[in-house]
Write an enzyme that holds these catalytic residues in place. Structure first.
Site, PDB file in Angstrom:
ATOM      1  N   HIS A   1       3.594  -2.307   3.177  1.00  0.00           N
ATOM      2  CA  HIS A   1       3.662  -0.960   2.598  1.00  0.00           C
ATOM      3  C   HIS A   1       5.015  -0.781   1.919  1.00  0.00           C
ATOM      4  CE1 HIS A   1       0.621  -0.743   5.768  1.00  0.00           C
ATOM      5  NE2 HIS A   1       0.079   0.271   5.103  1.00  0.00           N
TER       6      HIS A   1
ATOM      7  N   HIS B   1      -5.902   2.927  -3.985  1.00  0.00           N
ATOM      8  CA  HIS B   1      -5.953   3.041  -2.524  1.00  0.00           C
ATOM      9  C   HIS B   1      -6.429   4.441  -2.130  1.00  0.00           C
ATOM     10  CE1 HIS B   1      -5.147   1.828   1.500  1.00  0.00           C
ATOM     11  NE2 HIS B   1      -4.009   2.504   1.682  1.00  0.00           N
TER      12      HIS B   1
ATOM     13  N   HIS C   1      -5.541   9.226   0.905  1.00  0.00           N
ATOM     14  CA  HIS C   1      -5.564   8.371   2.096  1.00  0.00           C
ATOM     15  C   HIS C   1      -6.441   8.891   3.234  1.00  0.00           C
ATOM     16  CE1 HIS C   1      -4.090   5.447   5.060  1.00  0.00           C
ATOM     17  NE2 HIS C   1      -3.565   4.778   4.021  1.00  0.00           N
TER      18      HIS C   1
ATOM     19  N   ASP D   1       0.820  -1.216   0.000  1.00  0.00           N
ATOM     20  CA  ASP D   1       0.000   0.000   0.000  1.00  0.00           C
ATOM     21  C   ASP D   1       0.856   1.270   0.000  1.00  0.00           C
ATOM     22  OD1 ASP D   1      -2.037  -1.804   0.270  1.00  0.00           O
ATOM     23  OD2 ASP D   1      -2.897  -0.917   2.078  1.00  0.00           O
ATOM     24  N   ASP D   2       0.206   2.355  -0.376  1.00  0.00           N
ATOM     25  CA  ASP D   2       0.655   3.749  -0.189  1.00  0.00           C
ATOM     26  C   ASP D   2       1.697   4.246  -1.183  1.00  0.00           C
ATOM     27  OD1 ASP D   2      -1.065   3.731   1.911  1.00  0.00           O
ATOM     28  OD2 ASP D   2       0.465   3.825   3.486  1.00  0.00           O
TER      29      ASP D   2
END
Length: 497
Positions: free
Chosen positions: A446, A355, A359, A304-305
Site C-alpha cells: 500500500h 481499486h 473501498h 493499493d489505496d
C-alpha cells in the site's frame, strides 16, 4: 474569170469547211465516248476489287472473332472446372449478350447461398441494363470462394463481363463483386459466429473494454460522452451482429447515446482475445509479448489505496531510481483529489488500475452500488489521464460472479501479502516478502503507508539479489488477462465463482 469570186466555188468551200468541222466533232465525241467507257470500266474494276477485298476482310474478321470467342469460352470453362467449388453451368443468350451462370453443386456447404444467389442475380441484371445491345458481351456470374485460413472460407457473388473491342479486335474484361461476403466455419459448415472468433463471454467483455476506449479516443470530447460509453450495454456472443474481414472485425453496437452504432477493430488491437484459428495469423503475429522465459524468475509489485501526496511521490522517486515499473490500484476518491499525481504515475510508465471509488466490500452491496463504485473510478481516472483502467482489484479481494460481471475487468488478486497494513514496520515488511516471495507472484503493498515506502528500496534489492525480474502485473500476465477471471500470477488463473 476570177474563181475566187465565183458563187459555186464559194459554196463548195463552205460545204467542205462544214464537213471538216463535223468530222472533228465526230472524232471528239468518239474520244469522249471511249474515255467514258474506259473510266467507267476502271471505276467498276476498282469497285469490284475493293468490294472483293472488303468481303475478304469481313470474312477474316468474322473468323478472328469466332476464334477469340471460342478461346474465351474455353478459358472461362476451364478456369471454372479448376475452382475448388464445383459448379454447374446455365447458359442464356439474348441477342449479343451471352450469360453463363455457375451455381455450386453442393449447396449444403454454404448456408447463406440463397442470399448470395439473390445478390448475384441483381448484379447480372444491372450489368445487362448498362451494356450496349449492339456489342457482343459475355456475362459470367459465379460464386467466388476466398480461403481465409484453415477454418474460415468466404463466399461472395462475382460477375465477370467480357466486351468485344472492335478496334483492338479482342475482349476487354471487368469484374464486379458483391458487397456482402458469407463467411463459413469449414468444420461445422455453419455461418461464422462471434463464438467462433472470441470463444467466451470473458473475451467479448475484454473486447468491450477496447471498444469503450476507442469510442473515447475517437470523440472530440471524451468527457462529454464518458457516461454514455460506460453505460453502453455489453456486447454479446449471440446477439451482437458483425462483419468479418481477414484483418479486422466490425461490430454493430447495442443501442446507445454515443452517436456510434458500429465500430471496427483491427485484430492486432484485440489479439489476446481472438481465437487464432479463425484469424489470419499474419495480422496478430508478434503483437502480444513473447512468453516469459521459463528459465527466469518474475515478480510484480502492486500498490493499493493511493495516490497519497505525502507518500506516493517519494515511492515514485525510488521506483525511478531503481528502474522498476509497478502497478497502482487507485481509489477513485483519491484520484479526484490528486489528478496531477495520477498523471505522474502514468507518465513514468507505471500501470494505473482501479481499486473502487471508496473501498467498500463489493460483495455486500447491491448491483447499482457496485456499478457506481466502478464507473465513478473509471471516470476519475479517464479525466486524469485520458485512459480507462483495464484492471481491477476488489477491496479485501472480495468478489463473486455477479460482482465480477458488473466490474467487467480482469480481477487482479495477489499471491504474496506484505502485511504492511498490519505491521506498519519497514523491517517486518521486508522480512515478510523475503520469506514468502516465489516465482510468478504478485506482491500486495500500500503506497499510503510511509513504512511501506521506507521498505521498498530494500525489497527491490533483495528480490533482484534472488534473481527476480520485476514487472507490472499486466506484463506479468502477458497483456491478455480477461474479465470474469481472477489472477494470482501468470500461471494461476481462476474463473470467478
Amino acid at each position: 474569170m476570177d474563181r475566187k469570186n465565183h458563187p459555186r466555188s464559194t459554196r463548195n468551200s463552205r460545204r467542205e469547211k462544214k464537213k471538216h468541222i463535223f468530222t472533228k466533232k465526230i472524232a471528239f465525241a468518239s474520244i469522249l465516248g471511249v474515255s467514258f467507257i474506259l473510266i467507267c470500266g476502271g471505276v467498276y474494276a476498282t469497285y469490284a476489287v475493293q468490294h472483293k477485298h472488303d468481303e475478304v476482310n469481313e470474312v477474316e474478321e468474322d473468323n478472328q472473332y469466332e476464334e477469340k470467342e471460342t478461346a474465351l469460352l474455353e478459358k472461362i470453362r476451364k478456369a471454372q472446372k479448376q475452382e475448388v467449388l464445383e459448379s454447374s453451368e446455365q447458359e442464356k443468350i439474348d441477342g449479343n449478350i451471352q450469360t453463363l451462370i455457375y451455381e455450386p453443386v453442393a449447396t449444403d456447404i454454404i448456408p447463406q447461398l440463397p442470399e448470395i444467389k439473390t445478390e448475384l442475380t441483381a448484379l447480372i441484371e444491372a450489368t445487362k441494363k448498362n451494356s450496349s445491345k449492339e456489342t457482343p458481351i459475355k456475362i459470367i456470374g459465379r460464386v467466388k470462394a476466398d480461403k481465409i485460413n484453415e477454418q474460415v472460407i468466404g463466399y461472395l457473388p462475382a460477375v465477370d463481363t467480357y466486351t468485344w473491342d472492335q478496334e483492338k479486335e479482342d475482349w476487354s474484361e471487368k469484374t464486379e463483386v458483391g458487397k456482402n461476403t458469407a463467411y463459413v466455419n469449414k468444420k461445422t459448415k455453419q455461418p461464422l459466429t462471434l463464438q467462433d472468433i472470441f470463444l467466451s463471454e470473458a473475451n467479448i467483455l475484454a473486447v468491450q473494454q477496447v471498444v469503450q476506449q476507442k469510442l473515447l479516443d475517437e470523440s472530440s470530447d471524451g468527457n462529454a460522452i464518458i457516461d454514455a460509453v460506460l453505460n453502453m450495454p455489453n456486447l454479446s456472443l449471440d446477439k451482437t451482429t458483425f462483419t468479418y474481414y481477414s484483418d479486422k472485425i466490425s461490430l454493430n453496437l447495442p443501442d446507445n447515446s454515443t452517436g456510434k452504432n458500429e465500430i471496427t477493430l483491427p485484430y492486432k488491437d484485440i489479439a489476446g482475445y481472438v481465437n487464432p484459428e479463425f484469424v489470419d495469423a499474419s495480422f496478430i503475429k508478434d503483437v502480444l509479448p513473447a512468453p516469459l522465459d521459463p528459465n527466469k524468475k518474475y515478480i510484480s509489485l502492486t500498490f493499493d489505496d493511493g495516490p497519497n501526496p505525502e507518500t506516493t511521490p517519494r515511492l515514485l522517486d525510488i521506483l525511478k531510481e531503481k528502474g522498476v515499473k509497478a502497478t497502482f490500484f487507485m481509489l477513485g476518491q483519491n484520484v479526484v483529489k490528486h489528478e496531477s499525481l495520477v498523471q505522474r504515475v502514468a507518465q513514468e510508465g507505471h500501470e494505473v488500475a482501479s481499486h473502487s471509488y471508496s473501498h467498500p466490500q463489493l460483495t455486500g452491496l447491491d448491483a447499482q452500488r457496485v456499478k457506481d463504485e466502478v464507473q465513478k473510478t473509471d471516470k476519475a481516472i479517464y479525466h486524469a489521464i485520458g485512459k480507462l483502467p483495464t484492471d481491477f482489484r476488489p477491496p479485501y479481494g472480495a468478489v463473486n460472479k455477479d460482482v465480477a460481471a458488473i466490474i467487467g475487468k480482469p480481477i487482479i488478486q495477489w499471491s504474496v501479502d506484505s502485511q504492511d497494513w498490519q505491521s506498519h514496520n519497514a523491517q517486518a515488511i521486508i522480512k515478510r516478502i523475503d520469506d514468502t516471495a516465489y516465482n510468478d507472484t504478485i506482491v500486495l503493498m500500500h503506497d499510503i503507508h510511509p513504512e511501506t515506502v521506507d521498505a521498498v528500496a530494500t525489497v527491490i534489492d533483495h528480490l533482484r539479489g534472488e534473481g527476480y525480474e520485476i514487472l507490472p502485473s499486466k506484463e506479468l500476465l502477458g497483456k491478455k488477462a480477461k474479465p470474469l477471471h481472477m489472477y494470482y500470477g501468470s500461471k494461476d488463473e481462476r474463473p470467478v465463482q
